[in-house]
Scaffold this active site. Structure first.
Site, short mmCIF file in Angstrom:
data_model
loop_
_atom_site.label_atom_id
_atom_site.label_comp_id
_atom_site.label_asym_id
_atom_site.label_seq_id
_atom_site.Cartn_x
_atom_site.Cartn_y
_atom_site.Cartn_z
N GLU A 164 -27.68 82.89 122.20
CA GLU A 164 -28.64 81.86 121.79
C GLU A 164 -29.30 82.18 120.47
OE1 GLU A 164 -27.97 83.22 125.02
OE2 GLU A 164 -30.07 83.23 125.59
N HIS B 260 -18.00 87.22 122.67
CA HIS B 260 -17.94 85.95 123.39
C HIS B 260 -17.68 84.86 122.36
CE1 HIS B 260 -18.50 82.81 126.20
NE2 HIS B 260 -19.81 82.66 126.11
N GLY C 184 -21.89 95.30 130.75
CA GLY C 184 -21.98 96.48 129.90
C GLY C 184 -21.89 97.79 130.67
N ASP D 12 -14.85 81.32 130.44
CA ASP D 12 -16.18 81.85 130.76
C ASP D 12 -17.09 80.71 131.25
OD1 ASP D 12 -17.33 84.55 130.43
OD2 ASP D 12 -18.92 83.42 129.42
N GLU E 168 -18.76 79.72 134.94
CA GLU E 168 -20.21 79.55 135.11
C GLU E 168 -20.57 78.14 135.61
OE1 GLU E 168 -21.06 82.55 131.34
OE2 GLU E 168 -21.53 80.45 131.15
N GLU F 269 -24.24 87.27 157.08
CA GLU F 269 -22.79 87.07 157.05
C GLU F 269 -22.33 86.64 155.64
OE1 GLU F 269 -20.24 87.59 158.83
OE2 GLU F 269 -18.71 86.20 158.10
N GLU G 43 -20.37 92.69 152.54
CA GLU G 43 -18.99 92.53 153.03
C GLU G 43 -18.18 91.69 152.05
OE1 GLU G 43 -18.46 90.29 156.61
OE2 GLU G 43 -16.47 91.12 156.97
P1 NDP Z 1 -28.32 91.47 125.73
O1 NDP Z 1 -29.22 90.38 126.17
O2 NDP Z 1 -28.20 92.66 126.60
O3 NDP Z 1 -28.73 91.92 124.25
C1 NDP Z 1 -29.90 92.46 124.02
C2 NDP Z 1 -29.91 93.02 122.60
O4 NDP Z 1 -30.09 91.96 121.68
C3 NDP Z 1 -31.04 93.97 122.44
O5 NDP Z 1 -30.67 95.00 121.57
C4 NDP Z 1 -32.10 93.08 121.82
O6 NDP Z 1 -32.97 93.78 120.99
C5 NDP Z 1 -31.28 92.19 120.93
N1 NDP Z 1 -31.97 90.96 120.61
C6 NDP Z 1 -32.43 90.04 121.51
N2 NDP Z 1 -33.02 89.02 120.85
C7 NDP Z 1 -32.96 89.32 119.55
C8 NDP Z 1 -33.41 88.66 118.37
N3 NDP Z 1 -34.02 87.48 118.43
N4 NDP Z 1 -33.19 89.28 117.19
C9 NDP Z 1 -32.58 90.46 117.13
N5 NDP Z 1 -32.11 91.14 118.20
C10 NDP Z 1 -32.29 90.56 119.38
O7 NDP Z 1 -26.92 90.85 125.34
P2 NDP Z 1 -25.53 91.12 126.02
O8 NDP Z 1 -25.13 92.51 125.72
O9 NDP Z 1 -25.54 90.62 127.42
O10 NDP Z 1 -24.62 90.13 125.19
C11 NDP Z 1 -24.17 90.45 123.88
C12 NDP Z 1 -22.88 89.70 123.63
O11 NDP Z 1 -21.90 90.17 124.54
C13 NDP Z 1 -23.00 88.20 123.85
O12 NDP Z 1 -22.17 87.55 122.92
C14 NDP Z 1 -22.46 88.03 125.26
O13 NDP Z 1 -21.96 86.74 125.52
C15 NDP Z 1 -21.34 89.06 125.24
N6 NDP Z 1 -20.91 89.51 126.57
C16 NDP Z 1 -21.83 89.84 127.50
C17 NDP Z 1 -21.41 90.27 128.75
C18 NDP Z 1 -22.41 90.69 129.78
O14 NDP Z 1 -22.01 91.05 130.86
N7 NDP Z 1 -23.70 90.65 129.52
C19 NDP Z 1 -19.99 90.37 129.11
C20 NDP Z 1 -19.11 90.11 128.02
C21 NDP Z 1 -19.58 89.66 126.81
P3 NDP Z 1 -34.26 94.50 121.57
O15 NDP Z 1 -33.72 95.74 122.21
O16 NDP Z 1 -35.03 94.74 120.34
O17 NDP Z 1 -34.89 93.55 122.54
#
Ligand code: NDP
Length: 335
Positions: A85, A109, A135, A192, A196, A227, A233
């Site tokens: 987003e 993604h 992750g 994906d 969802e 269950e 399970e």
């Molecule tokens: P997270 O929500 O875990 O990412 C958080 C990170 O983004 C933190 O380092 C946070 O910084 C930083 N962040 C959040 N908002 C901002 C902002 N406004 N400006 C700068 N940095 C920001 O993300 P995911 O790891 O879940 O997802 C990352 C990508 O991986 C996405 O494209 C997702 O679709 C993809 N993906 C995710 C999967 C999952 O299981 N989650 C699986 C496969 C792909 P801070 O630490 O400073 O808050």
């Protein structure tokens, strides 16, 4: 059926990344695991962070923590692993100004590429390596040496080396150990979002309806809930399905269960489900879901908040909460 290629370790060459710096933008769920895996694979990694309290964690893990703009400027491969987003705005304001000709923009993604929300310059390579894992599993399966499947796509090949770089990144994060399936960002977005927007809602509808029917027939909600998924399970069945395939794990169930499952699956009318899938896929394809979700975010997610409220107060989730409390079982409520 469309054919594809599955790459393994022998198809990927990490030396492509020798002398290159990977800038990990985002240190959350995927960012931290991918950064640690890449480093353990011998790749030079710096982390870009917006300068908050999480910087300490990055440094504790032994990485150089830079501002997002500085990391983007330093990196040859810029990994955009922040929430989808916020990624387009952060990219436009802080990353794009630091990009050089021939850099690689890497995502995990396809969403922002599919809907043109992210438009890297034509003079960069754009690749996707999307783990089919959260992750924590990306790190755990790297450490155990098992690896994990990903979808790989080259969306823009300015240098002519984009595929080799994408494969090297996939190897560096530990994915080619299990196998990397080639596709496009659009395909990855589709599978994906359709999981969802259709598969998981169908599963939830199947379970809430089962709950309603059984409770209406006088079965206590706690018995019904235990269950469903609270006893783990179901989670175990899904784990066995991933290991052995659905039919392969079926012999672990009783004969009554085997016959019940297969005979009723055979009789089940899936036509309404097919229609629901097609309808959701249409909304994904024509961008109407993406527009709906963008509008929702612009208004600070009133619809999402309303839905959380509605379901928190529903009989099903109240029964779920009560059963978890009374059984002293299961994880905390993550909502
Ligand atoms: P997270 O929500 O875990 O990412 C958080 C990170 O983004 C933190 O380092 C946070 O910084 C930083 N962040 C959040 N908002 C901002 C902002 N406004 N400006 C700068 N940095 C920001 O993300 P995911 O790891 O879940 O997802 C990352 C990508 O991986 C996405 O494209 C997702 O679709 C993809 N993906 C995710 C999967 C999952 O299981 N989650 C699986 C496969 C792909 P801070 O630490 O400073 O808050």
């Amino acid at each position: 059926m469309t054919e594809t290629t599955i790459y393994d370790d022998s198809d990927a060459d990490l030396s492509v990344l020798e002398g290159a710096t990977v800038a990990m933008i985002g240190y959350g769920n995927q960012g931290r695991s991918q950064a640690l895996n890449l480093r353990d694979s011998g790749v030079e990694v710096v982390v870009g962070n917006r300068g908050d309290e999480y910087r300490e964690r990055i440094e504790d893990d032994g990485f150089e923590a830079l501002s997002i703009a500085d990391a983007a400027e330093r990196g040859d491969v810029i990994c955009l692993l922040i929430p989808d987003e916020v990624a387009p705005d952060v990219f436009d304001a802080e990353i794009e100004p630091g990009l050089e000709e021939g850099n690689t923009v890497y995502v995990s993604h396809g969403y922002n590429l599919t809907y043109d929300l992210l438009q890297p310059p034509e003079t960069t390579d754009v690749v996707l390596v999307a783990p089919r894992m959260g992750g924590w599993a990306v790190r755990e399966l790297y450490e155990s040496g098992e690896g994990f499947p990903s979808v790989l796509a080259v969306e823009q090949d300015y240098t002519g080396d984009a595929k080799a770089i994408a494969l090297a990144m996939a190897k560096g994060i530990g994915s080619t150990q299990a196998g990397v399936v080639e596709g496009t960002a659009d395909m990855e977005t589709k599978i994906d979002l359709l999981s969802e927007q259709a598969l998981l809602p169908i599963m939830m509808a199947a379970m809430t309806t089962k709950f309603e029917v059984e409770v209406a027939h006088g079965i206590p909600p706690e018995i019904v809930m235990s269950e469903l998924y609270l006893s783990y399970e179901m989670a175990e069945i899904f784990e066995e399905m991933a290991e052995r395939g659905y039919l392969g794990q079926l012999p672990f169930h009783s004969r009554t269960s085997q016959y019940g499952q297969l005979s009723r699956f055979d009789q089940f009318d899936a036509e309404p489900l097919r229609e629901f899938y097609e309808e959701q896929l249409q909304g994904i394809d024509n961008g109407s879901f993406a527009r709906e979700w963008s509008a929702e975010q612009d208004l600070d997610r009133p619809g999402l908040k309303r839905l959380y409220k509605k379901y928190r107060e529903s009989a099903f989730f109240e029964a779920e909460r009560e059963t978890m409390e009374r059984l002293d079982f299961g994880a905390e409520d993550g909502t």
